[in-house]
Design a protein around this motif. Structure first.
Motif, short mmCIF file in Angstrom:
data_model
loop_
_atom_site.label_atom_id
_atom_site.label_comp_id
_atom_site.label_asym_id
_atom_site.label_seq_id
_atom_site.Cartn_x
_atom_site.Cartn_y
_atom_site.Cartn_z
N LEU A 94 26.79 38.18 34.88
CA LEU A 94 27.02 38.28 36.16
C LEU A 94 28.80 37.91 36.51
CD1 LEU A 94 28.09 41.32 37.25
CD2 LEU A 94 26.26 40.53 39.08
N GLY A 95 28.19 37.07 37.39
CA GLY A 95 28.89 36.01 37.83
C GLY A 95 30.16 35.70 37.13
N LEU A 96 30.05 35.26 35.83
CA LEU A 96 30.92 34.90 35.31
C LEU A 96 32.57 36.13 34.76
CD1 LEU A 96 32.46 32.82 32.83
CD2 LEU A 96 31.07 33.93 31.23
N LEU A 97 31.97 37.27 34.57
CA LEU A 97 32.41 38.61 34.31
C LEU A 97 32.80 38.52 35.70
CD1 LEU A 97 31.67 41.91 33.62
CD2 LEU A 97 32.08 41.56 35.81
N LEU A 98 32.44 38.46 37.17
CA LEU A 98 32.94 38.83 38.47
C LEU A 98 34.38 38.04 38.61
CD1 LEU A 98 29.76 39.62 40.75
CD2 LEU A 98 31.68 41.72 39.23
N THR A 99 34.02 36.66 37.71
CA THR A 99 34.79 35.77 37.97
C THR A 99 36.41 36.00 37.05
OG1 THR A 99 33.42 33.93 38.75
CG2 THR A 99 35.66 32.47 37.60
N LYS A 100 36.11 35.86 36.27
CA LYS A 100 36.75 36.36 35.19
C LYS A 100 37.88 37.44 35.87
CE LYS A 100 36.75 33.17 32.05
NZ LYS A 100 37.33 32.40 32.28
N LEU A 102 37.91 38.82 39.06
CA LEU A 102 38.76 38.16 39.92
C LEU A 102 40.11 37.58 39.48
CD1 LEU A 102 36.35 38.80 42.79
CD2 LEU A 102 37.47 40.26 42.05
N GLU A 103 39.70 36.72 38.14
CA GLU A 103 40.86 35.60 38.60
C GLU A 103 42.44 36.81 38.03
OE1 GLU A 103 38.92 32.77 35.38
OE2 GLU A 103 38.63 31.76 37.44
N ASP A 104 41.93 37.21 37.31
CA ASP A 104 43.07 38.38 36.82
C ASP A 104 43.69 39.30 36.99
OD1 ASP A 104 42.77 36.21 34.23
OD2 ASP A 104 41.43 37.53 33.17
N LYS A 105 43.02 39.70 37.96
CA LYS A 105 43.34 41.26 38.92
C LYS A 105 43.62 40.91 40.42
CE LYS A 105 42.19 45.52 38.85
NZ LYS A 105 43.61 46.20 38.99
N ASP A 106 45.59 41.36 40.63
CA ASP A 106 45.37 41.54 42.16
C ASP A 106 44.94 42.65 42.73
OD1 ASP A 106 47.92 39.60 41.27
OD2 ASP A 106 49.18 40.68 40.76
N LEU A 107 44.12 42.31 43.68
CA LEU A 107 43.35 43.11 44.49
C LEU A 107 44.57 43.05 46.26
CD1 LEU A 107 39.78 41.19 43.91
CD2 LEU A 107 41.04 43.33 43.13
N SER A 108 43.82 44.28 46.93
CA SER A 108 44.81 44.49 47.77
C SER A 108 44.03 43.57 49.08
CB SER A 108 45.42 45.55 48.29
OG SER A 108 43.44 46.77 48.38
N MET A 109 44.22 44.03 50.81
CA MET A 109 43.40 43.12 51.13
C MET A 109 42.20 44.42 51.83
SD MET A 109 44.04 40.99 52.48
CE MET A 109 43.45 40.57 53.62
N ASP A 110 42.07 45.38 51.39
CA ASP A 110 41.23 46.58 50.84
C ASP A 110 40.57 46.38 50.74
OD1 ASP A 110 42.12 48.14 53.27
OD2 ASP A 110 43.47 49.77 52.68
N GLN A 111 40.40 46.26 49.04
CA GLN A 111 40.05 46.04 47.91
C GLN A 111 38.94 44.69 48.59
OE1 GLN A 111 42.70 46.28 44.97
NE2 GLN A 111 41.41 47.56 44.13
N ILE A 112 39.74 43.84 48.64
CA ILE A 112 39.28 42.41 48.97
C ILE A 112 37.69 42.80 50.45
CG2 ILE A 112 39.45 40.14 49.85
CD1 ILE A 112 42.01 39.76 49.11
N GLU A 113 38.44 43.17 51.25
CA GLU A 113 37.34 43.76 52.78
C GLU A 113 35.86 44.91 51.76
OE1 GLU A 113 39.35 45.57 55.54
OE2 GLU A 113 41.08 43.96 55.89
N GLN A 114 36.26 45.58 50.96
CA GLN A 114 35.50 46.02 49.96
C GLN A 114 34.67 45.28 49.80
OE1 GLN A 114 36.20 49.20 47.91
NE2 GLN A 114 34.30 50.26 47.50
#
Length: 134
Positions: A94-100, A102-114
């Motif tokens: 799971l950690g690898l999936l999330l890392t990959k 998040l590396e490839d996706k631009d996130l808004s501040m709301d998404q980061i806070e969530q």
């Protein structure tokens, strides 16, 4: 969690309709899907039959009309698909999936806070579980 039957991408389209509004007749399903996907009436009836045979949907007969409804929730299917994807593509890491992701996706501040809130809740839950084990 019980093993949920696999469904095709086309069958997902039928399920999305049933998750949004059920029960539905085959005629309503056909009216919704036929123009959007250019599938014939018979093709859509085949999808409905397959889903019933897989015991993913069921029906209630009123007179000569069949009303179809899902036997699994959308959330159950999403969890099952996520688990299978994680196992198949990332060998369960799971950690690898999330890392990959998040590396490839631009996130808004709301998404980061969530995400931060979810991680904080997980951390607190894990901490309380560990303290209960002592």
């Amino acid at each position: 969690m019980e093993e949920i039957p696999k469904i095709s991408e086309a069958e997902w389209q039928v399920m999305k309709l049933l998750w949004n509004s059920s029960p539905l007749t085959s005629e309503k399903i056909i009216q919704s899907l036929s123009p959007k996907h250019r599938w014939s009436e018979q093709t859509i009836k085949t999808f409905i039959t397959r889903l019933a045979n897989k015991e993913v949907i069921s029906y209630e007969k009123k007179g000569r009309t069949y009303y179809y409804y899902p036997l699994y929730s959308k959330d159950d299917y999403i969890k099952s698909e996520n688990k299978d994807f994680l196992k198949r593509v990332y060998d369960g890491a799971l950690g690898l999936l999330l890392t990959k992701f998040l590396e490839d996706k631009d996130l808004s501040m709301d998404q980061i806070e969530q995400l931060e809130r979810v991680l904080k809740e997980k951390r607190e839950s894990k901490s309380s579980d560990e303290s209960e084990d002592l």
